[in-house]
Scaffold this active site. Structure first.
Site, PDB file in Angstrom:
ATOM      1  N   ASP A 123       0.847  -1.187   0.000  1.00 10.15           N
ATOM      2  CA  ASP A 123       0.000   0.000   0.000  1.00 10.15           C
ATOM      3  C   ASP A 123       0.894   1.253   0.000  1.00 10.15           C
ATOM      4  O   ASP A 123       1.833   1.331  -0.769  1.00 10.15           O
ATOM      5  CB  ASP A 123      -0.955  -0.057   1.206  1.00 10.15           C
ATOM      6  CG  ASP A 123      -2.045   0.990   1.168  1.00 10.15           C
ATOM      7  OD1 ASP A 123      -3.074   0.759   0.511  1.00 10.15           O
ATOM      8  OD2 ASP A 123      -1.868   2.036   1.812  1.00 10.15           O
ATOM      9  N   TRP A 124       0.635   2.228   0.880  1.00 11.72           N
ATOM     10  CA  TRP A 124       1.446   3.441   0.928  1.00 11.72           C
ATOM     11  C   TRP A 124       2.891   3.156   1.313  1.00 11.72           C
ATOM     12  O   TRP A 124       3.784   3.980   1.071  1.00 11.72           O
ATOM     13  CB  TRP A 124       0.835   4.459   1.889  1.00 11.72           C
ATOM     14  CG  TRP A 124       0.072   5.532   1.182  1.00 11.72           C
ATOM     15  CD1 TRP A 124      -1.281   5.582   0.971  1.00 11.72           C
ATOM     16  CD2 TRP A 124       0.600   6.710   0.584  1.00 11.72           C
ATOM     17  NE1 TRP A 124      -1.619   6.712   0.276  1.00 11.72           N
ATOM     18  CE2 TRP A 124      -0.472   7.434   0.028  1.00 11.72           C
ATOM     19  CE3 TRP A 124       1.887   7.228   0.452  1.00 11.72           C
ATOM     20  CZ2 TRP A 124      -0.297   8.641  -0.635  1.00 11.72           C
ATOM     21  CZ3 TRP A 124       2.066   8.432  -0.216  1.00 11.72           C
ATOM     22  CH2 TRP A 124       0.974   9.123  -0.747  1.00 11.72           C
ATOM     23  N   TRP A 164     -12.859   3.992  -2.894  1.00 11.83           N
ATOM     24  CA  TRP A 164     -12.248   4.075  -1.565  1.00 11.83           C
ATOM     25  C   TRP A 164     -11.919   5.528  -1.224  1.00 11.83           C
ATOM     26  O   TRP A 164     -12.177   5.987  -0.107  1.00 11.83           O
ATOM     27  CB  TRP A 164     -10.991   3.216  -1.510  1.00 11.83           C
ATOM     28  CG  TRP A 164      -9.951   3.697  -0.543  1.00 11.83           C
ATOM     29  CD1 TRP A 164      -8.704   4.149  -0.830  1.00 11.83           C
ATOM     30  CD2 TRP A 164     -10.072   3.788   0.897  1.00 11.83           C
ATOM     31  NE1 TRP A 164      -8.051   4.523   0.329  1.00 11.83           N
ATOM     32  CE2 TRP A 164      -8.864   4.308   1.389  1.00 11.83           C
ATOM     33  CE3 TRP A 164     -11.098   3.487   1.798  1.00 11.83           C
ATOM     34  CZ2 TRP A 164      -8.650   4.532   2.743  1.00 11.83           C
ATOM     35  CZ3 TRP A 164     -10.886   3.712   3.153  1.00 11.83           C
ATOM     36  CH2 TRP A 164      -9.667   4.221   3.610  1.00 11.83           C
ATOM     37  N   ASP A 250      -7.233  -8.749  -3.973  1.00 14.97           N
ATOM     38  CA  ASP A 250      -7.123  -7.311  -3.767  1.00 14.97           C
ATOM     39  C   ASP A 250      -7.494  -6.579  -5.054  1.00 14.97           C
ATOM     40  O   ASP A 250      -6.691  -6.501  -5.985  1.00 14.97           O
ATOM     41  CB  ASP A 250      -5.704  -6.927  -3.340  1.00 14.97           C
ATOM     42  CG  ASP A 250      -5.572  -5.431  -3.111  1.00 14.97           C
ATOM     43  OD1 ASP A 250      -6.620  -4.763  -2.917  1.00 14.97           O
ATOM     44  OD2 ASP A 250      -4.445  -4.923  -3.113  1.00 14.97           O
ATOM     45  N   HIS A 280      -6.363  -7.080   0.586  1.00 10.86           N
ATOM     46  CA  HIS A 280      -5.428  -5.962   0.434  1.00 10.86           C
ATOM     47  C   HIS A 280      -4.370  -6.003   1.528  1.00 10.86           C
ATOM     48  O   HIS A 280      -3.192  -5.788   1.268  1.00 10.86           O
ATOM     49  CB  HIS A 280      -6.201  -4.638   0.474  1.00 10.86           C
ATOM     50  CG  HIS A 280      -5.334  -3.442   0.258  1.00 10.86           C
ATOM     51  ND1 HIS A 280      -4.630  -3.226  -0.907  1.00 10.86           N
ATOM     52  CD2 HIS A 280      -5.034  -2.390   1.077  1.00 10.86           C
ATOM     53  CE1 HIS A 280      -3.940  -2.093  -0.810  1.00 10.86           C
ATOM     54  NE2 HIS A 280      -4.173  -1.572   0.378  1.00 10.86           N
TER      55      HIS A 280
END
Length: 300
Positions: A123-124, A164, A250, A280
């Site tokens: 993710d980030w 999202w 995901d 995810h």
């Protein structure tokens, strides 16, 4: 820069998280500093595995992986990004920018004098970690990308991400634990949901979590787009081992793995894997499996 600091008692007796806290001070770029928390587990002189979390989780996400990786003889550094976990949380949405997040993690790595790292990012954690790998390729020995990408805004982000993003701005209560659970393929116990909520006593602590979805470059004119494009210029020459370990459930990042494998030379010939029954947040769903993949990759 004004900030909040989550009381230590919020983190008492969290299930599966017995790790000692460590802290550094990072420049807030406004004449002050912020306290950044990180975990430092395993032998001090061992090869380093840097584990970067994403939105809206914190280092708790890696609790299942850390014991396996350290038992294999490696040192794990797992920071909490500013605004998350035990790190300080600036109170204004405008305090959070993509560049500042990159600079804060860069400061941590420099202060700890880390080198020859294995980057594990999701993710980030990838938006920050892959940017740093592009800007400092000599710092990293190899990369494991899991459900992540380095976007430049030149391609459509996908409907799942846009939904999202819209939800994150419109929901009156940003329920972190339930958001993490919603991104998992397996059930989460109530005490685990509560652990993800622990850093955020109320909505005032969540400005960073609220802002993150807006910082993802989704248009070519995004302020972060030029720096990410520049990082890609390096990544497209990055010939150190680069592994994609994405999950099978995901919808947000599913299309990223083939792009990484096509563009990054270090992906050639690597044992890329799809981890089954993972959403995810595959560290939560299949953390043990991902840890085994990481260890095998380093040893291989």
């Amino acid at each position: 820069m004004e900030f909040l600091r989550t009381p230590d008692e919020r983190f008492a007796n969290l299930p599966g998280y017995p790790f000692a806290p460590h802290y550094v001070q990072v420049d807030d770029s406004e004449g002050g500093s912020l306290r950044m928390h990180y975990l430092d587990e395993g032998p001090a002189g061992a090869p380093v595995v840097l584990m970067l979390h994403g939105e809206p989780s914190w280092s708790y996400l890696y609790r299942k992986m850390i014991p396996i990786v350290t038992a294999a003889g490696y040192r794990v550094i797992a920071p909490d990004l500013i605004g998350f976990g035990k790190s300080d949380k600036p109170t204004q949405r405008t305090d959070y920018t993509y560049q500042r997040h990159v600079d804060w993690v860069r400061s941590l790595l420099r202060q700890l004098a880390l080198k020859d790292m294995t980057l594990v990012c999701q993710d980030w954690g990838g938006l920050i970690g892959l940017r740093l790998a592009g800007e400092h390729p000599d710092w990293f020995a190899r990369v494991v990308a899991a459900n992540t990408m380095l976007p430049t805004g030149d391609h459509h982000p996908g409907e799942a991400f846009l939904k999202w993003q819209a939800f994150s701005q419109k929901t009156p209560v940003f329920g972190v634990g339930f958001i993490v659970m919603g991104g998992c393929a397996t059930p989460m116990a109530p005490e685990v949901i509560a652990a993800y909520d622990a850093p955020f006593p109320d909505e005032s602590y969540k400005e960073g979590a609220r802002q993150f979805p807006l910082l993802v470059p989704v248009t070519p004119e995004d302020p972060a787009a030029p720096a990410n494009r520049a990082a890609w210029e390096t990544l497209m020459k990055f010939d150190k081992p680069f592994l994609c370990a994405f999950s099978d459930k995901d919808p947000i990042t599913a299309k990223a793995a083939p792009v990484l494998q096509k563009l990054i030379p270090g992906c050639a010939g690597q044992p890329h894997t799809t981890i089954e029954n993972g959403g995810h947040f595959l560290q939560e769903d299949q953390g043990e499996k991902l840890a085994e993949v990481v260890v095998a990759f380093i040893r291989g």
